[in-house]
Design a protein around this motif. Sequence first.
Motif, PDB file in Angstrom:
ATOM      1  N   ARG A 145       1.879   1.936  -3.525  1.00 33.24           N
ATOM      2  CA  ARG A 145       0.718   2.411  -4.273  1.00 33.24           C
ATOM      3  C   ARG A 145       0.489   3.906  -4.028  1.00 33.24           C
ATOM      4  O   ARG A 145       0.315   4.687  -4.951  1.00 33.24           O
ATOM      5  CB  ARG A 145      -0.524   1.610  -3.850  1.00 33.24           C
ATOM      6  CG  ARG A 145      -1.853   2.192  -4.288  1.00 33.24           C
ATOM      7  CD  ARG A 145      -2.176   1.890  -5.713  1.00 33.24           C
ATOM      8  NE  ARG A 145      -3.444   2.484  -6.106  1.00 33.24           N
ATOM      9  CZ  ARG A 145      -4.142   2.112  -7.165  1.00 33.24           C
ATOM     10  NH1 ARG A 145      -3.712   1.145  -7.928  1.00 33.24           N
ATOM     11  NH2 ARG A 145      -5.253   2.710  -7.473  1.00 33.24           N
ATOM     12  N   LEU A 146       0.484   4.289  -2.756  1.00 35.07           N
ATOM     13  CA  LEU A 146       0.203   5.682  -2.402  1.00 35.07           C
ATOM     14  C   LEU A 146       1.289   6.606  -2.951  1.00 35.07           C
ATOM     15  O   LEU A 146       1.009   7.704  -3.430  1.00 35.07           O
ATOM     16  CB  LEU A 146       0.101   5.816  -0.883  1.00 35.07           C
ATOM     17  CG  LEU A 146      -0.623   7.048  -0.351  1.00 35.07           C
ATOM     18  CD1 LEU A 146      -2.079   7.060  -0.795  1.00 35.07           C
ATOM     19  CD2 LEU A 146      -0.553   7.084   1.173  1.00 35.07           C
TER      20      LEU A 146
ATOM     21  N   GLU B  37       0.217  -2.049  -7.728  1.00 35.52           N
ATOM     22  CA  GLU B  37       0.379  -0.760  -7.062  1.00 35.52           C
ATOM     23  C   GLU B  37       0.279   0.384  -8.072  1.00 35.52           C
ATOM     24  O   GLU B  37      -0.443   1.357  -7.862  1.00 35.52           O
ATOM     25  CB  GLU B  37       1.730  -0.696  -6.344  1.00 35.52           C
ATOM     26  CG  GLU B  37       1.819  -1.590  -5.122  1.00 35.52           C
ATOM     27  CD  GLU B  37       2.123  -3.041  -5.460  1.00 35.52           C
ATOM     28  OE1 GLU B  37       2.068  -3.871  -4.556  1.00 35.52           O
ATOM     29  OE2 GLU B  37       2.426  -3.338  -6.642  1.00 35.52           O
TER      30      GLU B  37
ATOM     31  N   PRO C  52       0.807  -1.229   0.000  1.00 35.23           N
ATOM     32  CA  PRO C  52       0.000   0.000   0.000  1.00 35.23           C
ATOM     33  C   PRO C  52       0.835   1.272   0.000  1.00 35.23           C
ATOM     34  O   PRO C  52       0.425   2.285  -0.568  1.00 35.23           O
ATOM     35  CB  PRO C  52      -0.841  -0.128   1.272  1.00 35.23           C
ATOM     36  CG  PRO C  52      -0.098  -1.079   2.142  1.00 35.23           C
ATOM     37  CD  PRO C  52       0.608  -2.018   1.224  1.00 35.23           C
ATOM     38  N   LYS C  53       2.022   1.233   0.622  1.00 36.66           N
ATOM     39  CA  LYS C  53       2.887   2.413   0.660  1.00 36.66           C
ATOM     40  C   LYS C  53       3.395   2.732  -0.746  1.00 36.66           C
ATOM     41  O   LYS C  53       3.445   3.892  -1.166  1.00 36.66           O
ATOM     42  CB  LYS C  53       4.067   2.178   1.599  1.00 36.66           C
ATOM     43  CG  LYS C  53       4.893   3.426   1.873  1.00 36.66           C
ATOM     44  CD  LYS C  53       6.046   3.144   2.834  1.00 36.66           C
ATOM     45  CE  LYS C  53       5.546   2.898   4.235  1.00 36.66           C
ATOM     46  NZ  LYS C  53       6.663   2.757   5.199  1.00 36.66           N
TER      47      LYS C  53
ATOM     48  N   TYR D 149      -5.200   2.810   1.351  1.00 38.48           N
ATOM     49  CA  TYR D 149      -3.985   2.647   2.149  1.00 38.48           C
ATOM     50  C   TYR D 149      -4.327   2.345   3.609  1.00 38.48           C
ATOM     51  O   TYR D 149      -3.794   1.405   4.213  1.00 38.48           O
ATOM     52  CB  TYR D 149      -3.141   3.922   2.061  1.00 38.48           C
ATOM     53  CG  TYR D 149      -1.930   3.931   2.969  1.00 38.48           C
ATOM     54  CD1 TYR D 149      -0.734   3.337   2.570  1.00 38.48           C
ATOM     55  CD2 TYR D 149      -1.986   4.538   4.223  1.00 38.48           C
ATOM     56  CE1 TYR D 149       0.376   3.337   3.406  1.00 38.48           C
ATOM     57  CE2 TYR D 149      -0.885   4.549   5.063  1.00 38.48           C
ATOM     58  CZ  TYR D 149       0.293   3.945   4.651  1.00 38.48           C
ATOM     59  OH  TYR D 149       1.381   3.947   5.480  1.00 38.48           O
ATOM     60  N   ASP D 150      -5.223   3.128   4.173  1.00 39.04           N
ATOM     61  CA  ASP D 150      -5.584   2.969   5.590  1.00 39.04           C
ATOM     62  C   ASP D 150      -6.214   1.606   5.859  1.00 39.04           C
ATOM     63  O   ASP D 150      -5.955   0.984   6.900  1.00 39.04           O
ATOM     64  CB  ASP D 150      -6.549   4.076   6.024  1.00 39.04           C
ATOM     65  CG  ASP D 150      -5.872   5.440   6.104  1.00 39.04           C
ATOM     66  OD1 ASP D 150      -4.630   5.479   6.194  1.00 39.04           O
ATOM     67  OD2 ASP D 150      -6.586   6.458   6.059  1.00 39.04           O
TER      68      ASP D 150
ATOM     69  N   GLU E  39      -7.572   6.812  -2.567  1.00 35.38           N
ATOM     70  CA  GLU E  39      -6.303   6.107  -2.403  1.00 35.38           C
ATOM     71  C   GLU E  39      -5.843   6.108  -0.948  1.00 35.38           C
ATOM     72  O   GLU E  39      -5.256   5.129  -0.469  1.00 35.38           O
ATOM     73  CB  GLU E  39      -5.230   6.730  -3.302  1.00 35.38           C
ATOM     74  CG  GLU E  39      -5.504   6.562  -4.796  1.00 35.38           C
ATOM     75  CD  GLU E  39      -5.515   5.111  -5.246  1.00 35.38           C
ATOM     76  OE1 GLU E  39      -4.824   4.278  -4.637  1.00 35.38           O
ATOM     77  OE2 GLU E  39      -6.229   4.793  -6.215  1.00 35.38           O
ATOM     78  N   LYS E  40      -6.117   7.196  -0.231  1.00 36.74           N
ATOM     79  CA  LYS E  40      -5.769   7.249   1.194  1.00 36.74           C
ATOM     80  C   LYS E  40      -6.610   6.231   1.977  1.00 36.74           C
ATOM     81  O   LYS E  40      -6.104   5.552   2.883  1.00 36.74           O
ATOM     82  CB  LYS E  40      -6.004   8.667   1.728  1.00 36.74           C
ATOM     83  CG  LYS E  40      -5.617   8.872   3.191  1.00 36.74           C
ATOM     84  CD  LYS E  40      -4.125   8.720   3.419  1.00 36.74           C
ATOM     85  CE  LYS E  40      -3.678   9.209   4.790  1.00 36.74           C
ATOM     86  NZ  LYS E  40      -4.332   8.561   5.917  1.00 36.74           N
TER      87      LYS E  40
ATOM     88  N   HIS F 144      -5.635  -1.182   4.236  1.00 36.51           N
ATOM     89  CA  HIS F 144      -4.565  -2.181   4.222  1.00 36.51           C
ATOM     90  C   HIS F 144      -3.841  -2.233   5.572  1.00 36.51           C
ATOM     91  O   HIS F 144      -3.474  -3.314   6.052  1.00 36.51           O
ATOM     92  CB  HIS F 144      -3.540  -1.860   3.121  1.00 36.51           C
ATOM     93  CG  HIS F 144      -3.815  -2.531   1.827  1.00 36.51           C
ATOM     94  ND1 HIS F 144      -4.438  -1.903   0.771  1.00 36.51           N
ATOM     95  CD2 HIS F 144      -3.557  -3.794   1.395  1.00 36.51           C
ATOM     96  CE1 HIS F 144      -4.542  -2.734  -0.252  1.00 36.51           C
ATOM     97  NE2 HIS F 144      -4.024  -3.897   0.107  1.00 36.51           N
ATOM     98  N   ARG F 145      -3.637  -1.063   6.166  1.00 36.26           N
ATOM     99  CA  ARG F 145      -2.887  -0.997   7.411  1.00 36.26           C
ATOM    100  C   ARG F 145      -3.649  -1.633   8.590  1.00 36.26           C
ATOM    101  O   ARG F 145      -3.080  -1.853   9.653  1.00 36.26           O
ATOM    102  CB  ARG F 145      -2.551   0.466   7.747  1.00 36.26           C
ATOM    103  CG  ARG F 145      -1.741   1.206   6.700  1.00 36.26           C
ATOM    104  CD  ARG F 145      -0.411   0.565   6.398  1.00 36.26           C
ATOM    105  NE  ARG F 145       0.461   0.482   7.565  1.00 36.26           N
ATOM    106  CZ  ARG F 145       1.690  -0.023   7.549  1.00 36.26           C
ATOM    107  NH1 ARG F 145       2.177  -0.524   6.431  1.00 36.26           N
ATOM    108  NH2 ARG F 145       2.416  -0.052   8.641  1.00 36.26           N
TER     109      ARG F 145
END
Length: 279
Positions: A37-38, A132, A34-35, A78-79, A74-75, A81-82
Amino acid sequence: DNPNELPFHAIEFCLFKLGISYSDVDYWAVSFDPKLRLKNNLHWEKGDSKNLSRFVKNYEEAYPEGGFGTTKGEKLFYDKHREIPNILKGKGARVEDKNFFFLPHHLCHAASSFYPSGFKHAAILVLDAGGEYESSWLAEGKHYHINKIQGINFPNSLGFLWIKISEFCGLGYYGAGKLMGLASWGNSEKYMKEMEGLIKITEKGFKTNEERILAATEIFEGIEDLLCIKRNKEKLDVEHKNFQKYADIAASLQRVTNKVVLHLIKKLKKITKTRYLCL
């Protein structure tokens, strides 16, 4: 908004077969970074000069806030995934920084093909809609190592093109398999020129016509304009009045796809100098 929805039935089947529990697993990995990707996201938003298209009347409707390719969306991706490490911990897994990994999507595809193949040296080709920020991956496998040769970034994507044409023909977002079946009913000559207007073979690999395709949107005017037929919003079967036209479109897409994939394979063979291919 759902990358944290994990395949627990599949995971627990594997654990059951081995007679172990979540707490017995030494390493956990997710087939996405995810990192990465972002960091590399293209941000397909209103005003993005890379994606100006005469077929888009309203970019806010094309890429709604919180959706694919927007900063907010996208944020969120990402969140979500975390959250995965904590979800696994809730199942009793031992998850720490040293035993949990987010891995590049296409590297995982490559590994799933190369490592079980038994080949000591092979060319590796990965093609999908997108990871990604890439849609295609050319690599070389040697013994226990996989080395990336080249990636092709989306929106240039065979997978997204197939998704779009599947939706266009009335077979749905995940209808690529049905579209392949439909191709066997068609004449691949009928729309070959038009398909070559959607995807071009290049020295580096291929390039898709994003102005017309507009991946990850519900806009089909560019494809309708090119193929001179409206998107099918009805059930598609052999009784449909335009069944043969959609079958011809599918056949032409399959033919141009074959050309693109063989082009990539020949490119890989020239670089890797091996006759073994992991696809």
